[in-house]
Write an enzyme that holds these catalytic residues in place. Sequence first.
Site, PDB file in Angstrom:
ATOM      1  N   ASN A  10       0.849  -1.189   0.000  1.00 13.48           N
ATOM      2  CA  ASN A  10       0.000   0.000   0.000  1.00 13.48           C
ATOM      3  C   ASN A  10       0.888   1.244   0.000  1.00 13.48           C
ATOM      4  OD1 ASN A  10      -1.916   1.962   0.373  1.00 13.48           O
ATOM      5  ND2 ASN A  10      -2.411   1.390   2.499  1.00 13.48           N
ATOM      6  N   LYS A  12      -0.022   4.230  -0.344  1.00 14.97           N
ATOM      7  CA  LYS A  12      -0.721   5.414   0.204  1.00 14.97           C
ATOM      8  C   LYS A  12      -0.475   6.621  -0.715  1.00 14.97           C
ATOM      9  CE  LYS A  12      -0.421   3.345   4.722  1.00 14.97           C
ATOM     10  NZ  LYS A  12      -0.409   3.486   6.161  1.00 14.97           N
ATOM     11  N   HIS A 104      -9.941   1.347   4.295  1.00 18.03           N
ATOM     12  CA  HIS A 104      -8.680   1.471   5.036  1.00 18.03           C
ATOM     13  C   HIS A 104      -8.903   2.396   6.235  1.00 18.03           C
ATOM     14  CE1 HIS A 104      -4.605   2.642   6.084  1.00 18.03           C
ATOM     15  NE2 HIS A 104      -4.240   1.501   5.533  1.00 18.03           N
ATOM     16  N   GLU A 106      -7.281   4.739   7.472  1.00 20.21           N
ATOM     17  CA  GLU A 106      -7.053   6.183   7.266  1.00 20.21           C
ATOM     18  C   GLU A 106      -8.268   6.833   6.607  1.00 20.21           C
ATOM     19  OE1 GLU A 106      -3.289   5.724   5.292  1.00 20.21           O
ATOM     20  OE2 GLU A 106      -2.426   5.042   7.188  1.00 20.21           O
ATOM     21  N   GLU A 176      -6.317  -5.001  10.112  1.00 15.33           N
ATOM     22  CA  GLU A 176      -5.334  -3.957  10.369  1.00 15.33           C
ATOM     23  C   GLU A 176      -5.700  -3.208  11.646  1.00 15.33           C
ATOM     24  OE1 GLU A 176      -3.045  -2.768   6.623  1.00 15.33           O
ATOM     25  OE2 GLU A 176      -4.822  -1.532   6.691  1.00 15.33           O
ATOM     26  N   GLY A 182       1.594   2.144  10.984  1.00 10.84           N
ATOM     27  CA  GLY A 182       2.587   3.213  10.947  1.00 10.84           C
ATOM     28  C   GLY A 182       3.219   3.520  12.291  1.00 10.84           C
ATOM     29  N   SER A 221       2.463  -2.214  10.516  1.00 11.68           N
ATOM     30  CA  SER A 221       3.889  -2.286  10.890  1.00 11.68           C
ATOM     31  C   SER A 221       4.542  -3.622  10.563  1.00 11.68           C
ATOM     32  CB  SER A 221       4.070  -1.931  12.373  1.00 11.68           C
ATOM     33  OG  SER A 221       3.761  -0.575  12.589  1.00 11.68           O
TER      34      SER A 221
HETATM   35  P1  PGA Z   1       2.214   0.258   7.781  1.00  7.87           P
HETATM   36  O1  PGA Z   1       0.812   0.520   7.045  1.00  7.87           O
HETATM   37  O2  PGA Z   1       2.749  -1.031   7.258  1.00  7.87           O
HETATM   38  O3  PGA Z   1       3.063   1.438   7.390  1.00  7.87           O
HETATM   39  O4  PGA Z   1       1.938   0.197   9.238  1.00  7.87           O
HETATM   40  C1  PGA Z   1      -0.077  -0.527   6.772  1.00  7.87           C
HETATM   41  C2  PGA Z   1      -1.337   0.024   6.168  1.00  7.87           C
HETATM   42  O5  PGA Z   1      -1.752   1.124   6.534  1.00  7.87           O
HETATM   43  O6  PGA Z   1      -1.951  -0.603   5.311  1.00  7.87           O
END
Ligand code: PGA
Length: 261
Positions: A10, A12, A104, A106, A176, A182, A221
């Site tokens: 991803n 983003k 997602h 976010e 997730e 993150g 992460s």
């Molecule tokens: P990350 O993000 O691996 O940077 O924690 C995962 C995601 O948001 O899909």
Amino acid sequence: MSIRPLFVGNWKMNKLRADAQSYCDKFCELLSSGPELDADIWLSVPLTCLDTVKDALAGYSGKNSDRLAVGVQNVHWLEKGAHTAEVSAQMLSDAGARFSLIGHSERRQYYGEDDEHVALRAKAAIDNGLAAVVCVGETEEQYRAGKTEQVVKQSLRTSLSSLSAEDCKLLNIAYEPVWAIGTGLAATPEIARDVHRLIRAELQELYADSGAQVRIVYGGSTNPDNISVLCQQEDVCGGLPGGASLDPETFYKLIVNGLGA
Ligand code: PGA
């Protein structure tokens, strides 16, 4: 029947088209020089990079090329109309996307999307031939309050409310936990195992045998060091890295380690 693992990078809101091109060049070079990988490998890219990545992947016919797909990070549920800035599933499919992330955290956290929207988006994606990667996960507050099970179950039920057993062919779930995204603090293998088990049970209750075949990937992460033990847990069918997917070598290493290849 065994389930083929899935790794979704991803990106983003990262990368210009030139970055996307050099990423794909490097990634394909790694794929061609390494072992056969028994996994689907998807890149979830910004809309502006869709064409570049689609062409780069289409131009690669080496090892593991049939495993690659490009997709996007959201999809609108209507076909067309007065919805400034939105993009429909039909348009995305027409532009070469093969899948979309949906719901997602976010999007949920910063843009007010909820499970009802997720249900509409997932249905529209699948009806237009796009695979859906439906994301669910509890916040830190919910986790601390011991509500993970309840929250994930409820979110899943509503998010999947418009899908039939037939739709499971194009359905993937990502667990997730919001507190793990993150933060550098991935879920422990035990947490991932327990929540994935719960999701599997829900899928089977909703869709019987079809639900047993849906891939459930873990995100939050993940990195090349922690992915292996996460992927060894039952019902963890791959990963959804964000940060660790931004560099082609790191993403490649994560996939190889996740597969124990
Ligand atoms: P990350 O993000 O691996 O940077 O924690 C995962 C995601 O948001 O899909």
